[in-house]
Design a protein around this motif. Structure first.
Motif, PDB file in Angstrom:
ATOM      1  N   VAL A 128      10.864   9.176  -0.508  1.00  0.00           N
ATOM      2  CA  VAL A 128      10.390   8.319   0.552  1.00  0.00           C
ATOM      3  C   VAL A 128       8.960   7.951   0.096  1.00  0.00           C
ATOM      4  O   VAL A 128       8.187   8.718  -0.062  1.00  0.00           O
ATOM      5  CB  VAL A 128      10.321   9.199   1.935  1.00  0.00           C
ATOM      6  CG1 VAL A 128       9.683   8.257   3.207  1.00  0.00           C
ATOM      7  CG2 VAL A 128      11.790   9.798   2.168  1.00  0.00           C
ATOM      8  N   PRO A 129       8.496   6.620   0.343  1.00  0.00           N
ATOM      9  CA  PRO A 129       7.140   6.387   0.039  1.00  0.00           C
ATOM     10  C   PRO A 129       6.245   6.789   0.883  1.00  0.00           C
ATOM     11  O   PRO A 129       6.615   6.855   2.220  1.00  0.00           O
ATOM     12  CB  PRO A 129       7.166   4.819  -0.015  1.00  0.00           C
ATOM     13  CG  PRO A 129       8.343   4.401   0.771  1.00  0.00           C
ATOM     14  CD  PRO A 129       9.370   5.494   0.659  1.00  0.00           C
ATOM     15  N   GLY A 164       0.800  -1.066  -0.032  1.00  0.00           N
ATOM     16  CA  GLY A 164      -0.004   0.005  -0.149  1.00  0.00           C
ATOM     17  C   GLY A 164       0.869   1.355   0.008  1.00  0.00           C
ATOM     18  O   GLY A 164       0.202   2.320  -0.020  1.00  0.00           O
ATOM     19  N   PHE A 165       2.123   1.204  -0.153  1.00  0.00           N
ATOM     20  CA  PHE A 165       3.088   2.371  -0.103  1.00  0.00           C
ATOM     21  C   PHE A 165       3.376   2.693  -1.582  1.00  0.00           C
ATOM     22  O   PHE A 165       3.629   1.542  -2.230  1.00  0.00           O
ATOM     23  CB  PHE A 165       4.445   1.911   0.641  1.00  0.00           C
ATOM     24  CG  PHE A 165       4.093   2.381   2.314  1.00  0.00           C
ATOM     25  CD1 PHE A 165       4.472   3.570   2.666  1.00  0.00           C
ATOM     26  CD2 PHE A 165       3.539   1.319   2.939  1.00  0.00           C
ATOM     27  CE1 PHE A 165       4.379   3.756   4.211  1.00  0.00           C
ATOM     28  CE2 PHE A 165       3.372   1.486   4.230  1.00  0.00           C
ATOM     29  CZ  PHE A 165       3.733   2.686   4.900  1.00  0.00           C
ATOM     30  N   GLY A 166       3.484   3.985  -1.794  1.00  0.00           N
ATOM     31  CA  GLY A 166       3.572   4.354  -3.272  1.00  0.00           C
ATOM     32  C   GLY A 166       4.841   5.075  -3.403  1.00  0.00           C
ATOM     33  O   GLY A 166       5.384   6.097  -2.585  1.00  0.00           O
ATOM     34  N   PHE A 167       5.773   4.925  -4.538  1.00  0.00           N
ATOM     35  CA  PHE A 167       7.000   5.502  -5.027  1.00  0.00           C
ATOM     36  C   PHE A 167       6.532   6.182  -6.274  1.00  0.00           C
ATOM     37  O   PHE A 167       5.696   5.621  -6.960  1.00  0.00           O
ATOM     38  CB  PHE A 167       8.126   4.460  -5.470  1.00  0.00           C
ATOM     39  CG  PHE A 167       8.911   3.925  -4.183  1.00  0.00           C
ATOM     40  CD1 PHE A 167       9.905   4.799  -3.524  1.00  0.00           C
ATOM     41  CD2 PHE A 167       8.321   2.792  -3.616  1.00  0.00           C
ATOM     42  CE1 PHE A 167      10.541   4.573  -2.611  1.00  0.00           C
ATOM     43  CE2 PHE A 167       9.201   2.311  -2.597  1.00  0.00           C
ATOM     44  CZ  PHE A 167      10.331   3.040  -2.073  1.00  0.00           C
ATOM     45  N   LEU A 168       7.007   7.423  -6.297  1.00  0.00           N
ATOM     46  CA  LEU A 168       6.922   8.058  -7.876  1.00  0.00           C
ATOM     47  C   LEU A 168       7.764   7.123  -8.848  1.00  0.00           C
ATOM     48  O   LEU A 168       8.905   6.621  -8.705  1.00  0.00           O
ATOM     49  CB  LEU A 168       7.488   9.427  -8.002  1.00  0.00           C
ATOM     50  CG  LEU A 168       6.454  10.410  -7.161  1.00  0.00           C
ATOM     51  CD1 LEU A 168       7.281  11.804  -7.583  1.00  0.00           C
ATOM     52  CD2 LEU A 168       5.078  10.344  -7.628  1.00  0.00           C
ATOM     53  N   ASN A 169       7.238   6.727 -10.057  1.00  0.00           N
ATOM     54  CA  ASN A 169       7.690   6.094 -11.106  1.00  0.00           C
ATOM     55  C   ASN A 169       9.006   6.649 -11.619  1.00  0.00           C
ATOM     56  O   ASN A 169       9.379   7.768 -11.765  1.00  0.00           O
ATOM     57  CB  ASN A 169       6.719   5.935 -12.231  1.00  0.00           C
ATOM     58  CG  ASN A 169       7.399   5.257 -13.532  1.00  0.00           C
ATOM     59  OD1 ASN A 169       8.015   5.995 -14.363  1.00  0.00           O
ATOM     60  ND2 ASN A 169       7.084   4.083 -13.771  1.00  0.00           N
ATOM     61  N   TRP A 170      10.105   5.839 -11.626  1.00  0.00           N
ATOM     62  CA  TRP A 170      11.546   6.345 -11.770  1.00  0.00           C
ATOM     63  C   TRP A 170      11.671   6.900 -13.269  1.00  0.00           C
ATOM     64  O   TRP A 170      12.455   8.060 -13.203  1.00  0.00           O
ATOM     65  CB  TRP A 170      12.434   5.191 -11.863  1.00  0.00           C
ATOM     66  CG  TRP A 170      13.193   4.814 -10.400  1.00  0.00           C
ATOM     67  CD1 TRP A 170      14.566   5.026 -10.192  1.00  0.00           C
ATOM     68  CD2 TRP A 170      12.628   4.873  -9.137  1.00  0.00           C
ATOM     69  NE1 TRP A 170      15.008   4.842  -9.040  1.00  0.00           N
ATOM     70  CE2 TRP A 170      13.845   4.746  -8.173  1.00  0.00           C
ATOM     71  CE3 TRP A 170      11.567   4.732  -8.690  1.00  0.00           C
ATOM     72  CZ2 TRP A 170      13.802   4.665  -6.965  1.00  0.00           C
ATOM     73  CZ3 TRP A 170      11.348   4.433  -7.106  1.00  0.00           C
ATOM     74  CH2 TRP A 170      12.444   4.238  -6.296  1.00  0.00           C
ATOM     75  N   GLU A 171      10.974   6.380 -14.015  1.00  0.00           N
ATOM     76  CA  GLU A 171      11.143   6.862 -15.569  1.00  0.00           C
ATOM     77  C   GLU A 171      10.597   8.243 -15.589  1.00  0.00           C
ATOM     78  O   GLU A 171      11.002   9.082 -16.301  1.00  0.00           O
ATOM     79  CB  GLU A 171      10.528   5.964 -16.653  1.00  0.00           C
ATOM     80  CG  GLU A 171      11.579   4.647 -16.738  1.00  0.00           C
ATOM     81  CD  GLU A 171      11.563   3.698 -15.578  1.00  0.00           C
ATOM     82  OE1 GLU A 171      10.322   3.720 -14.912  1.00  0.00           O
ATOM     83  OE2 GLU A 171      12.549   2.989 -15.328  1.00  0.00           O
TER      84      GLU A 171
END
Length: 234
Positions: free
Chosen positions: A154-155, A124-131
């Protein structure tokens, strides 16, 4: 203006996918002006946890304080801003829910932002897409700065966006807003709507969503203006 009408404390709250290090330029600018600046490091684990972390920092302040939030940090300061030491709020391309509203509700009726892509894990934690990170979050940053932001992000626990703010501090305290004209993370119309509803004095800056890092001078100027005028306004 007398000295007792000048606020000298500022607390800076970062947003999702970031930490407090991006405030370095604003910190240096404001401390050079004689302000006492503290950066809250919020865990991004829940709205309650983030508000609690901010409140701990506010408790340390020795007088009236300008509370500043970037992005998700705007939701945090909207609740934490009810703290008695908070004299003014500054929203930096930030969310500003009303009492009883969630963060997620702020997006309803506004344009999507296709370059702002959140990858959510099974926990349920989100990171911004690397690309898509640079174009969606920090298009006006140098490649090196954008890469550092991307690789140190930080997610956030995505469930936080569904939690309502009990009482919006901007209903009781004077507010200012800095809005990035080239924001690819939030629809500018959404940012303007929230800031206008909050009665904020709005400054528009040619910048990306990462203006807290890329435009420290402009952001610092608005914080300094709030510090100079909040006690008079209230």
């Amino acid at each position: 203006m007398t000295d007792d009408q000048q606020i000298t404390n500022a607390v800076l709250v970062h947003g999702a996918f970031a930490d407090g290090s991006g405030w370095r330029g604003v910190y240096e600018n404001l401390t050079a002006r004689g302000m006492r600046v503290t950066i809250a490091q919020i865990p991004l684990t829940s709205l309650a946890d983030d508000v609690a972390a901010t409140t701990r920092v506010l408790d340390l302040q020795d007088g009236p304080t300008v509370l500043v939030g970037h992005s998700w940090g705007g939701t945090v300061i909207t609740e934490a801003g009810t703290h008695p030491k908070v004299a003014a709020l500054v929203y930096v391309s930030a969310l500003a829910p009303d009492s009883g509203e969630t963060t997620a509700q702020q997006y309803e009726g506004f344009a999507p932002t296709p370059n702002f892509v959140i990858d959510v894990g099974d926990d349920g934690f989100g990171f911004l897409n690397w690309e898509r990170f640079k174009v969606g979050f920090a298009a006006d940053a140098t490649d090196a700065d954008a890469a550092f932001l991307r690789d140190s992000q930080v997610p956030i626990n995505m469930s936080a966006f569904g939690v309502a703010v009990p009482h919006a501090a901007w209903r009781d305290k004077p507010s200012w807003a800095v809005i990035a004209r080239d924001d690819q993370s939030f629809d500018q119309a959404m940012l303007t709507h929230m800031a206008t509803r909050a009665g904020a004095e709005i400054t528009y800056v040619s910048a990306s969503h990462a203006l807290f890092l890329t435009q420290p001078g402009a952001v610092s100027e608005v914080i300094a203006t709030a510090a100079q005028n909040a006690l008079v306004a209230s």
